[in-house]
Design a protein around this motif. Structure first.
Motif, PDB file in Angstrom:
ATOM      1  N   ALA A 193       7.065  21.284 -52.509  1.00 28.06           N
ATOM      2  CA  ALA A 193       8.341  21.968 -52.257  1.00 28.06           C
ATOM      3  C   ALA A 193       9.313  21.140 -51.436  1.00 28.06           C
ATOM      4  O   ALA A 193      10.528  21.186 -51.655  1.00 28.06           O
ATOM      5  CB  ALA A 193       8.075  23.303 -51.560  1.00 28.06           C
ATOM      6  N   GLU A 194       8.781  20.329 -50.490  1.00 31.07           N
ATOM      7  CA  GLU A 194       9.710  19.608 -49.606  1.00 31.07           C
ATOM      8  C   GLU A 194      10.472  18.495 -50.319  1.00 31.07           C
ATOM      9  O   GLU A 194      11.372  17.905 -49.753  1.00 31.07           O
ATOM     10  CB  GLU A 194       8.985  19.073 -48.369  1.00 31.07           C
ATOM     11  N   TYR A 195      10.120  18.206 -51.567  1.00 32.81           N
ATOM     12  CA  TYR A 195      10.883  17.221 -52.334  1.00 32.81           C
ATOM     13  C   TYR A 195      12.025  17.855 -53.120  1.00 32.81           C
ATOM     14  O   TYR A 195      12.757  17.164 -53.829  1.00 32.81           O
ATOM     15  CB  TYR A 195       9.973  16.425 -53.272  1.00 32.81           C
ATOM     16  N   LEU A 196      12.159  19.178 -53.009  1.00 35.63           N
ATOM     17  CA  LEU A 196      13.298  19.841 -53.655  1.00 35.63           C
ATOM     18  C   LEU A 196      14.294  20.269 -52.586  1.00 35.63           C
ATOM     19  O   LEU A 196      13.919  20.834 -51.552  1.00 35.63           O
ATOM     20  CB  LEU A 196      12.839  21.067 -54.460  1.00 35.63           C
ATOM     21  N   GLU A 197      15.554  19.972 -52.853  1.00 39.03           N
ATOM     22  CA  GLU A 197      16.618  20.396 -51.950  1.00 39.03           C
ATOM     23  C   GLU A 197      17.629  21.185 -52.772  1.00 39.03           C
ATOM     24  O   GLU A 197      17.998  20.765 -53.870  1.00 39.03           O
ATOM     25  CB  GLU A 197      17.265  19.140 -51.354  1.00 39.03           C
ATOM     26  N   LEU A 198      18.045  22.322 -52.275  1.00 39.34           N
ATOM     27  CA  LEU A 198      19.012  23.136 -52.999  1.00 39.34           C
ATOM     28  C   LEU A 198      20.356  23.062 -52.310  1.00 39.34           C
ATOM     29  O   LEU A 198      20.441  23.257 -51.098  1.00 39.34           O
ATOM     30  CB  LEU A 198      18.527  24.589 -53.069  1.00 39.34           C
ATOM     31  N   GLU A 199      21.397  22.751 -53.084  1.00 37.45           N
ATOM     32  CA  GLU A 199      22.741  22.645 -52.525  1.00 37.45           C
ATOM     33  C   GLU A 199      23.517  23.925 -52.802  1.00 37.45           C
ATOM     34  O   GLU A 199      23.673  24.342 -53.944  1.00 37.45           O
ATOM     35  CB  GLU A 199      23.489  21.444 -53.136  1.00 37.45           C
ATOM     36  N   LEU A 200      23.985  24.514 -51.714  1.00 40.23           N
ATOM     37  CA  LEU A 200      24.773  25.735 -51.808  1.00 40.23           C
ATOM     38  C   LEU A 200      26.111  25.450 -51.150  1.00 40.23           C
ATOM     39  O   LEU A 200      26.131  24.881 -50.054  1.00 40.23           O
ATOM     40  CB  LEU A 200      24.039  26.842 -51.046  1.00 40.23           C
ATOM     41  N   ARG A 218       9.298  28.963 -48.158  1.00 44.54           N
ATOM     42  CA  ARG A 218       8.562  28.380 -49.289  1.00 44.54           C
ATOM     43  C   ARG A 218       8.543  26.861 -49.218  1.00 44.54           C
ATOM     44  O   ARG A 218       8.021  26.196 -50.109  1.00 44.54           O
ATOM     45  CB  ARG A 218       9.177  28.845 -50.610  1.00 44.54           C
ATOM     46  N   GLY A 219       9.176  26.293 -48.192  1.00 41.85           N
ATOM     47  CA  GLY A 219       9.117  24.848 -47.982  1.00 41.85           C
ATOM     48  C   GLY A 219      10.236  24.059 -48.628  1.00 41.85           C
ATOM     49  O   GLY A 219      10.275  22.832 -48.551  1.00 41.85           O
ATOM     50  N   VAL A 220      11.167  24.778 -49.292  1.00 38.84           N
ATOM     51  CA  VAL A 220      12.275  24.108 -49.973  1.00 38.84           C
ATOM     52  C   VAL A 220      13.395  23.848 -48.962  1.00 38.84           C
ATOM     53  O   VAL A 220      13.659  24.672 -48.098  1.00 38.84           O
ATOM     54  CB  VAL A 220      12.803  25.008 -51.118  1.00 38.84           C
ATOM     55  N   ARG A 221      14.040  22.678 -49.067  1.00 42.12           N
ATOM     56  CA  ARG A 221      15.151  22.363 -48.171  1.00 42.12           C
ATOM     57  C   ARG A 221      16.464  22.900 -48.719  1.00 42.12           C
ATOM     58  O   ARG A 221      16.668  22.942 -49.926  1.00 42.12           O
ATOM     59  CB  ARG A 221      15.269  20.845 -48.002  1.00 42.12           C
ATOM     60  N   MET A 222      17.340  23.243 -47.783  1.00 49.06           N
ATOM     61  CA  MET A 222      18.661  23.733 -48.178  1.00 49.06           C
ATOM     62  C   MET A 222      19.722  22.797 -47.611  1.00 49.06           C
ATOM     63  O   MET A 222      19.597  22.344 -46.479  1.00 49.06           O
ATOM     64  CB  MET A 222      18.913  25.124 -47.573  1.00 49.06           C
ATOM     65  N   SER A 223      20.770  22.533 -48.397  1.00 48.44           N
ATOM     66  CA  SER A 223      21.903  21.828 -47.810  1.00 48.44           C
ATOM     67  C   SER A 223      23.181  22.603 -48.107  1.00 48.44           C
ATOM     68  O   SER A 223      23.280  23.304 -49.108  1.00 48.44           O
ATOM     69  CB  SER A 223      21.984  20.387 -48.290  1.00 48.44           C
TER      70      SER A 223
END
Ligand code: C2E
Ligand code: CA
Ligand code: CA
Ligand code: CA
Length: 279
Positions: A143-150, A172-177
């Motif tokens: 999960a930490e290799y996925l980043e979601l851009e909002l 869930r371990g996902v990064r947000m930017s």
């Protein structure tokens, strides 16, 4: 006067009709774009300034329609949002980008975080966290290799909803930017509650950074604020060495822009990774 008035109305109607017709044309063509394999994803490197290395890729959609030619995402994403097609297109991009990240990992290339843009419509969908977890599991990406851009505008528009959704994804371990930062009017009290890993400084502030004192002041303030809140910063739209140097000197963590590379096909991105980072 009457004649010009009628002509005016005529002209006005036809402009509105033209726009409606274009919208319909886009939506109809977009409906089949996935199955007809007209959509593809290009990748733009995100370069860490201190390490001088590519540490991320932003996935950006491209649409080559036989009837309409190349349509810009700035035009077709809004049409996809209004028509609801963004749910299936958004899920397709997510899977495609995650799959690509897995391929690069399997080849033993230097690890990169895969950043994927989320539309407001996707972000409001309460099934989003489940969809993301499922894609990560099925494709096999940590999960930490996925980043979601909002975008900041979407987050600011419904801060409570954004905080809840970002918390969920963060757990869930996902990064947000936060994308297009500086243009969306989020309040500082909300900003610290967004579980954001990174702020993306909007390219409108970066463009004149070497000449415009106000833009410089804004960029410096964003970087300082992000640092004190424990978030990283990335500047978008970096096109010149002067912009890069300024950002580096002012402790911006990462850059993205034509200076380093335009968004490119997966094979070309792979070569960038092989050639090894920035100079
Ligand atoms: P964005 O997320 O702010 O993406 C950055 C845009 O700036 C991209 O345009 C990129 O090609 C462009 N760009 C990158 N470096 C430079 C530079 O140095 N100079 C200049 N002038 N531009 C640069 P693009 O690919 O046309 O995408 C436009 C917008 O469409 C994106 O803005 C994003 O809002 C949306 N979009 C693209 N792909 C997707 C997607 O898969 N899902 C969603 N929801 N939106 C997407
Ligand atoms: Ca983006
Ligand atoms: Ca942006
Ligand atoms: Ca933008």
């Amino acid at each position: 006067a009457k004649r010009t008035g009628r002509q005016g109305i005529c002209f006005f109607t036809s402009a509105v009709q033209q726009r409606a017709a274009r919208h319909l044309q886009l939506v109809n063509a977009l409906r089949y774009a996935i199955e007809r394999k007209q959509l593809h994803v290009v990748y733009q490197p995100q370069v860490a300034l201190r390490e001088r290395a590519i540490i991320g890729a932003e996935a950006l959609l491209r649409w080559e329609s036989p009837e309409l030619g190349n349509v810009s995402p700035a035009e077709f994403i809004p049409a996809a949002e209004e028509s609801g097609l963004i749910q299936s297109i958004g899920a397709w991009v997510l899977r495609e980008a995650v799959r690509q990240a897995v391929r690069w990992r399997a080849e033993g290339l230097p690890p990169v975080t895969m950043a994927v843009n989320l539309s407001a419509v996707q972000f409001r969908n309460t099934d989003l966290p489940k969809l993301i977890t499922r894609i990560l599991q099925e494709e096999g990406l940590p999960a930490e290799y996925l980043e979601l851009e909002l975008t900041e505008a979407v987050a600011a528009n419904d801060p409570q909803g954004a905080i809840a959704m970002m918390n969920n994804l963060h757990e869930r371990g996902v990064r947000m930017s936060i994308d297009d930062f500086g243009t969306g009017y989020s309040s500082l009290s909300h900003l610290k509650k967004f579980m954001a890993y990174k702020l993306k400084i909007d390219q409108s502030f970066v463009r004149d950074i070497t000449t415009d004192a106000e833009d410089r002041a804004i960029v410096n303030a964003i970087i300082q604020m992000a640092r004190s809140l424990g978030m990283r910063t990335i500047a978008e739209g970096v096109e010149t060495i002067e912009q890069l140097s300024y950002l580096h000197e002012h402790h911006c963590d990462e850059i993205q822009g034509y200076y380093f590379s335009r968004p490119v096909a997966a094979t070309a991105f792979r070569q960038l990774l092989l050639d090894g980072a920035a100079r």
